[in-house]
Motif scaffolding. Sequence first.
Motif, PDB file in Angstrom:
ATOM      1  N   THR A   5      16.065 118.893  53.539  1.00  0.00           N
ATOM      2  CA  THR A   5      15.673 119.764  52.319  1.00  0.00           C
ATOM      3  C   THR A   5      16.196 121.271  52.969  1.00  0.00           C
ATOM      4  OG1 THR A   5      13.830 118.720  51.284  1.00  0.00           O
ATOM      5  CG2 THR A   5      14.266 120.749  50.519  1.00  0.00           C
ATOM      6  N   TRP A   9      11.710 127.637  53.167  1.00  0.00           N
ATOM      7  CA  TRP A   9      10.718 126.857  52.804  1.00  0.00           C
ATOM      8  C   TRP A   9       9.344 128.018  52.549  1.00  0.00           C
ATOM      9  CZ3 TRP A   9      10.718 122.218  56.515  1.00  0.00           C
ATOM     10  CH2 TRP A   9      11.828 121.433  55.863  1.00  0.00           C
ATOM     11  N   VAL A  39       7.987 119.398  50.298  1.00  0.00           N
ATOM     12  CA  VAL A  39       8.522 119.007  51.742  1.00  0.00           C
ATOM     13  C   VAL A  39       7.168 118.315  52.330  1.00  0.00           C
ATOM     14  CG1 VAL A  39       9.340 119.958  53.873  1.00  0.00           C
ATOM     15  CG2 VAL A  39      10.266 120.975  51.386  1.00  0.00           C
TER      16      VAL A  39
END
Length: 73
Positions: A5, A9, A39
């Motif tokens: 991803t 984050w 995540v």
Amino acid sequence: MAEHTPGPWGWGVNPRPNPGHSNHLVVRPAGEFPHGEWVADVGRLYDPQAEANARLIAGAPLMLEALRRIGYE
């Protein structure tokens, strides 16, 4: 290397009232709080180890970028 991803984050409290997951710290793509895909679910709120893990995991994309800049793959 497997895809991941994209970063950055962020981390915070999961506000969703999912059984077993409310009041958990989660890592999500930045800008996707309070919704979006996780995540990681790193554990219960107010657990110092869970917060440390959330901070470490949320920093992973930046650490990967730094390693790539110095030539490590």
